[in-house]
Scaffold this motif. Structure first.
Motif, PDB file in Angstrom:
ATOM      1  N   LEU A  31       0.839  -1.221  -0.013  1.00  0.00           N
ATOM      2  CA  LEU A  31       0.178  -0.083   0.039  1.00  0.00           C
ATOM      3  C   LEU A  31       0.827   1.122  -0.038  1.00  0.00           C
ATOM      4  O   LEU A  31       0.211   2.213  -0.111  1.00  0.00           O
ATOM      5  N   GLY A  32       2.158   1.225   0.307  1.00  0.00           N
ATOM      6  CA  GLY A  32       2.949   2.406   0.151  1.00  0.00           C
ATOM      7  C   GLY A  32       2.915   3.183   1.464  1.00  0.00           C
ATOM      8  O   GLY A  32       3.032   4.419   1.300  1.00  0.00           O
ATOM      9  N   VAL A  33       2.373   2.746   2.486  1.00  0.00           N
ATOM     10  CA  VAL A  33       2.045   3.350   3.896  1.00  0.00           C
ATOM     11  C   VAL A  33       3.346   3.361   4.486  1.00  0.00           C
ATOM     12  O   VAL A  33       3.737   2.311   5.019  1.00  0.00           O
ATOM     13  N   PRO A  34       4.020   4.474   5.000  1.00  0.00           N
ATOM     14  CA  PRO A  34       5.078   4.331   5.645  1.00  0.00           C
ATOM     15  C   PRO A  34       4.686   4.167   7.190  1.00  0.00           C
ATOM     16  O   PRO A  34       3.547   4.460   7.772  1.00  0.00           O
ATOM     17  N   PHE A  35       5.646   3.452   7.988  1.00  0.00           N
ATOM     18  CA  PHE A  35       5.145   2.980   9.444  1.00  0.00           C
ATOM     19  C   PHE A  35       6.367   2.918  10.279  1.00  0.00           C
ATOM     20  O   PHE A  35       7.489   2.801   9.555  1.00  0.00           O
ATOM     21  N   LYS A  36       6.264   2.674  11.559  1.00  0.00           N
ATOM     22  CA  LYS A  36       7.179   2.769  12.247  1.00  0.00           C
ATOM     23  C   LYS A  36       7.267   1.225  13.005  1.00  0.00           C
ATOM     24  O   LYS A  36       5.867   1.007  13.352  1.00  0.00           O
ATOM     25  N   GLY A  37       8.282   0.478  12.725  1.00  0.00           N
ATOM     26  CA  GLY A  37       8.294  -0.971  13.457  1.00  0.00           C
ATOM     27  C   GLY A  37       8.899  -1.014  14.817  1.00  0.00           C
ATOM     28  O   GLY A  37      10.162  -0.376  14.673  1.00  0.00           O
ATOM     29  N   PHE A  38       8.341  -1.778  15.691  1.00  0.00           N
ATOM     30  CA  PHE A  38       9.129  -1.984  17.109  1.00  0.00           C
ATOM     31  C   PHE A  38       9.260  -3.526  16.977  1.00  0.00           C
ATOM     32  O   PHE A  38       8.079  -4.260  17.088  1.00  0.00           O
ATOM     33  N   ASN A  39      10.349  -4.034  17.114  1.00  0.00           N
ATOM     34  CA  ASN A  39      10.930  -5.424  17.523  1.00  0.00           C
ATOM     35  C   ASN A  39      10.616  -5.897  18.798  1.00  0.00           C
ATOM     36  O   ASN A  39      11.149  -5.448  19.835  1.00  0.00           O
ATOM     37  N   VAL A  40       9.537  -6.614  19.106  1.00  0.00           N
ATOM     38  CA  VAL A  40       9.321  -6.973  20.260  1.00  0.00           C
ATOM     39  C   VAL A  40      10.302  -8.153  21.024  1.00  0.00           C
ATOM     40  O   VAL A  40      10.232  -8.377  22.087  1.00  0.00           O
ATOM     41  N   LEU A  41      10.964  -8.682  19.926  1.00  0.00           N
ATOM     42  CA  LEU A  41      12.030  -9.788  20.280  1.00  0.00           C
ATOM     43  C   LEU A  41      13.047  -9.134  21.150  1.00  0.00           C
ATOM     44  O   LEU A  41      13.714  -9.828  21.908  1.00  0.00           O
ATOM     45  N   GLU A  42      13.524  -7.976  20.795  1.00  0.00           N
ATOM     46  CA  GLU A  42      14.412  -7.206  21.454  1.00  0.00           C
ATOM     47  C   GLU A  42      14.504  -7.025  22.820  1.00  0.00           C
ATOM     48  O   GLU A  42      15.320  -6.637  23.626  1.00  0.00           O
ATOM     49  N   ASN A  43      12.990  -6.962  23.575  1.00  0.00           N
ATOM     50  CA  ASN A  43      12.719  -6.612  24.773  1.00  0.00           C
ATOM     51  C   ASN A  43      11.553  -7.370  25.259  1.00  0.00           C
ATOM     52  O   ASN A  43      10.413  -7.196  24.848  1.00  0.00           O
TER      53      ASN A  43
END
Length: 112
Positions: free
Chosen positions: A43-55
């Motif tokens: 869809l070309g939607v910019p988003f912020k990803g957060f990796n839950v595996l890091e914490n």
């Protein structure tokens, strides 16, 4: 509110589109997270990803924040949209695209 809930609350309210996921947008670590990333990228939607595996605190905190047991979790303008199945169903029905455009976030036009 716990520190982790305050962190999550800040992230979902200061970013238009947020995905709490396993892995990163460039390297998803589970199929469900990968599916949501593919949909957002399509869809070309910019988003912020957060990796839950890091914490582990973030991994547990996001589940209690929404009272939703699974990851990934997608947020749009501070509101919880859903996990992989809900996002996929909304995308297939055209509802996800509508939700983004209604929120003022442009999506790519589908290929004709």
């Amino acid at each position: 509110m716990s520190d982790i809930h305050a962190f999550i609350d800040n992230k979902v309210k200061t970013n238009d589109v947020v995905l709490f996921m396993k892995g990163t947008p460039d390297f998803p670590m589970c199929g469900f997270s990968g599916q949501v990333v593919q949909i957002l990228n399509y869809l070309g939607v910019p988003f912020k990803g957060f990796n839950v595996l890091e914490n582990n605190e973030l991994r547990d905190g996001i589940k209690s924040y929404t009272n939703w047991p699974t990851i990934p979790q997608l947020y749009l303008k501070g509101e919880f949209v859903g996990g992989c199945d809900i996002v996929r169903e909304m995308f297939q029905a055209g509802e996800l695209q509508t939700a983004f455009t209604d929120a003022g976030i442009p999506v790519k036009a589908p290929a004709a």
